[in-house]
Design an enzyme around this catalytic site. Structure first.
Site, PDB file in Angstrom:
ATOM      1  N   TYR A  47       0.631  -0.976   0.135  1.00 55.16           N
ATOM      2  CA  TYR A  47      -0.052   0.258   0.246  1.00 55.16           C
ATOM      3  C   TYR A  47       0.777   1.293  -0.347  1.00 55.16           C
ATOM      4  CZ  TYR A  47      -3.851  -3.234   0.888  1.00 55.16           C
ATOM      5  OH  TYR A  47      -4.213  -4.638   1.344  1.00 55.16           O
ATOM      6  N   HIS A  99      -0.307 -12.200   1.087  1.00 56.07           N
ATOM      7  CA  HIS A  99      -0.761 -10.535  -0.098  1.00 56.07           C
ATOM      8  C   HIS A  99      -0.881 -11.248  -1.721  1.00 56.07           C
ATOM      9  CE1 HIS A  99      -1.757  -6.632  -0.433  1.00 56.07           C
ATOM     10  NE2 HIS A  99      -2.543  -7.144  -1.153  1.00 56.07           N
TER      11      HIS A  99
HETATM   12  P1  NAD Z   1     -13.584  -0.148   1.137  1.00 55.76           P
HETATM   13  O1  NAD Z   1     -14.464  -0.650   0.396  1.00 55.76           O
HETATM   14  O2  NAD Z   1     -13.272   0.568   2.716  1.00 55.76           O
HETATM   15  O3  NAD Z   1     -13.785   1.558   0.218  1.00 55.76           O
HETATM   16  C1  NAD Z   1     -12.820   2.095   0.801  1.00 55.76           C
HETATM   17  C2  NAD Z   1     -12.886   4.079   0.502  1.00 55.76           C
HETATM   18  O4  NAD Z   1     -14.446   4.511   1.040  1.00 55.76           O
HETATM   19  C3  NAD Z   1     -11.645   4.849   0.578  1.00 55.76           C
HETATM   20  O5  NAD Z   1     -12.078   6.100  -0.578  1.00 55.76           O
HETATM   21  C4  NAD Z   1     -12.342   5.525   1.728  1.00 55.76           C
HETATM   22  O6  NAD Z   1     -12.213   6.826   2.097  1.00 55.76           O
HETATM   23  C5  NAD Z   1     -14.324   5.651   1.596  1.00 55.76           C
HETATM   24  N1  NAD Z   1     -14.156   5.327   3.330  1.00 55.76           N
HETATM   25  C6  NAD Z   1     -14.695   4.959   3.838  1.00 55.76           C
HETATM   26  N2  NAD Z   1     -15.172   5.139   4.565  1.00 55.76           N
HETATM   27  C7  NAD Z   1     -16.406   5.972   3.806  1.00 55.76           C
HETATM   28  C8  NAD Z   1     -17.808   6.639   4.227  1.00 55.76           C
HETATM   29  N3  NAD Z   1     -18.048   6.473   5.604  1.00 55.76           N
HETATM   30  N4  NAD Z   1     -18.443   7.460   3.457  1.00 55.76           N
HETATM   31  C9  NAD Z   1     -17.833   7.239   2.777  1.00 55.76           C
HETATM   32  N5  NAD Z   1     -16.494   7.230   2.212  1.00 55.76           N
HETATM   33  C10 NAD Z   1     -15.601   6.652   3.304  1.00 55.76           C
HETATM   34  O7  NAD Z   1     -12.240  -0.538   0.041  1.00 55.76           O
HETATM   35  P2  NAD Z   1     -10.543  -0.705   1.104  1.00 55.76           P
HETATM   36  O8  NAD Z   1      -9.591   0.245   1.298  1.00 55.76           O
HETATM   37  O9  NAD Z   1      -9.976  -1.786  -0.620  1.00 55.76           O
HETATM   38  O10 NAD Z   1     -10.647  -1.639   1.985  1.00 55.76           O
HETATM   39  C11 NAD Z   1     -11.141  -1.940   3.033  1.00 55.76           C
HETATM   40  C12 NAD Z   1      -9.588  -2.792   3.956  1.00 55.76           C
HETATM   41  O11 NAD Z   1      -9.127  -4.058   3.226  1.00 55.76           O
HETATM   42  C13 NAD Z   1      -7.714  -2.104   3.007  1.00 55.76           C
HETATM   43  O12 NAD Z   1      -7.341  -1.193   3.274  1.00 55.76           O
HETATM   44  C14 NAD Z   1      -7.047  -2.965   3.532  1.00 55.76           C
HETATM   45  O13 NAD Z   1      -6.694  -2.827   4.928  1.00 55.76           O
HETATM   46  C15 NAD Z   1      -8.095  -4.708   3.143  1.00 55.76           C
HETATM   47  N6  NAD Z   1      -8.045  -5.079   1.773  1.00 55.76           N
HETATM   48  C16 NAD Z   1      -7.441  -6.418   1.412  1.00 55.76           C
HETATM   49  C17 NAD Z   1      -6.995  -6.528   0.693  1.00 55.76           C
HETATM   50  C18 NAD Z   1      -6.315  -7.921   0.233  1.00 55.76           C
HETATM   51  O14 NAD Z   1      -5.078  -8.388   1.080  1.00 55.76           O
HETATM   52  N7  NAD Z   1      -5.461  -8.181  -0.829  1.00 55.76           N
HETATM   53  C19 NAD Z   1      -7.268  -6.519  -0.283  1.00 55.76           C
HETATM   54  C20 NAD Z   1      -8.277  -5.395  -0.430  1.00 55.76           C
HETATM   55  C21 NAD Z   1      -8.888  -4.790   0.554  1.00 55.76           C
END
Ligand code: NAD
Length: 310
Positions: A56, A119
């Site tokens: 990230y 990952h």
């Molecule tokens: P998400 O679906 O959580 O969306 C994140 C987006 O939504 C960001 O732009 C954030 O600013 C916005 N957001 C958050 N809260 C909000 C709200 N209340 N209102 C409006 N917008 C809002 O997607 P993500 O960040 O990709 O997934 C969450 C976490 O999961 C990642 O940060 C990561 O830690 C993990 N993840 C891991 C993998 C992997 O390991 N392969 C893949 C995807 C995600």
């Protein structure tokens, strides 16, 4: 805050987890001071699950999270990853697992993580992950550098293949259970539960699609999915409903998911997402939103090597 045990581990994780990918400017530029305040607020409010990766922001998210956690490390369950280092940069070898762990520990300013995950397994050779990557991670566990080990990815097929071949503690999958999709529940969950593997659900907002702001440009979902999200956001706006809160509430309500990770870097988002925990959704509005999303429901995209696609 509610907590659930992650599978057979001794980790009791908050049902809302702090996804730290936005700290790496993955969803646009982040104000580092505001991001630090968001981390502190989350901890003060009882969020203890924090998930990050060297990938990230090409180490930026780990660096910023490590700074923010100084003096608070013992209040969190810290999860990071190994194997992915860039959009097209992967190395699942045992030697890289070891160097990656040591580098992550330095950036995170700690001497152990609670969970070390492979990952995006779909970009690797599944046999190598079973025979080389995971054994190397178990050795790190024996050395006390990682308390537990897990795997992450998008397609369910390689996650299941690995889970059936070798003992692991957790599986993190993303964009497979939320208002736009549910195959994590029907396909992955039975395999995980049978083996006592904890499940972490990520991207309850479908990586931004289920938000007022909408998806980032790089979002891999088919156009139909992004458009359905836009229509749902418009409907919610006209009805005075917060689509993101509704989408998260739906995920939090899954009783067998240990934690749902939400990407956050702003105090406002932490506050709103915590509020989502305390609110209930009007069933009629939920019904209508689901009807709007129905044409795009359970649509997936390909990720990783062809042989690992679902
Ligand atoms: P998400 O679906 O959580 O969306 C994140 C987006 O939504 C960001 O732009 C954030 O600013 C916005 N957001 C958050 N809260 C909000 C709200 N209340 N209102 C409006 N917008 C809002 O997607 P993500 O960040 O990709 O997934 C969450 C976490 O999961 C990642 O940060 C990561 O830690 C993990 N993840 C891991 C993998 C992997 O390991 N392969 C893949 C995807 C995600």
């Amino acid at each position: 805050m509610q907590y659930r045990t992650l599978g057979g581990t001794q980790l009791s994780v908050s049902i809302i987890g702090f996804g730290a990918s936005p700290l790496g400017d993955v969803f646009g530029a982040t104000d580092p001071s505001e991001a630090k305040r968001a981390v502190h607020l989350a901890i003060d409010e009882g969020i203890n699950l924090f998930d990050v990766s060297p990938y990230y922001g090409l180490t930026l998210a780990e660096e910023r999270l490590g700074q923010a956690l100084q003096g608070r490390r013992n209040k969190v369950i810290l999860a990071t990853k190994c194997g992915r280092y860039g959009v097209d940069s992967f190395d699942f070898s045992a030697s890289r697992v070891v160097s990656s762990m040591n580098e992550s520990l330095q950036r995170l300013r700690t001497d152990y993580v609670d969970l070390l995950q492979v990952h995006d397994v779909e970009f690797g050779n599944v046999e190598q992950i079973i025979q080389e990557t995971i054994p190397a991670m178990r050795r790190l566990q024996e050395q006390g550098k990682a308390r537990y080990i897990g795997i992450t990815g998008y397609p369910l097929k390689p996650l299941i293949r690995i889970a059936e071949a070798v003992p692991i503690d957790s599986i993190l999958t993303y964009c497979r259970y939320n208002l736009l999709i549910d195959d994590m529940d029907s396909v992955l969950m039975p395999v995980a539960e049978k083996r006592g593997i904890g499940v972490i659900n990520a991207s309850g907002l479908h990586m931004g699609i289920l938000t007022e702001h909408g998806a980032p440009d790089w979002h891999p979902a088919p156009r139909e999915v992004r458009e359905a999200g836009r229509r749902a956001a418009e409907f919610c706006r006209t009805h005075g409903v917060d689509l993101s809160a509704m989408a998260l509430r739906y995920c939090f309500d899954h009783p067998r998911v240990a934690g749902t990770l939400v990407g956050m870097s702003k105090t406002e988002h932490v506050r709103r997402n915590l509020q989502a925990l305390a609110t209930s959704t009007d069933p009629e509005i939920l019904h209508q939103v689901r009807a709007i999303l129905a044409p795009a429901f359970n649509q997936v995209w390909s990720s990783g090597h062809r042989e690992n696609h679902d």
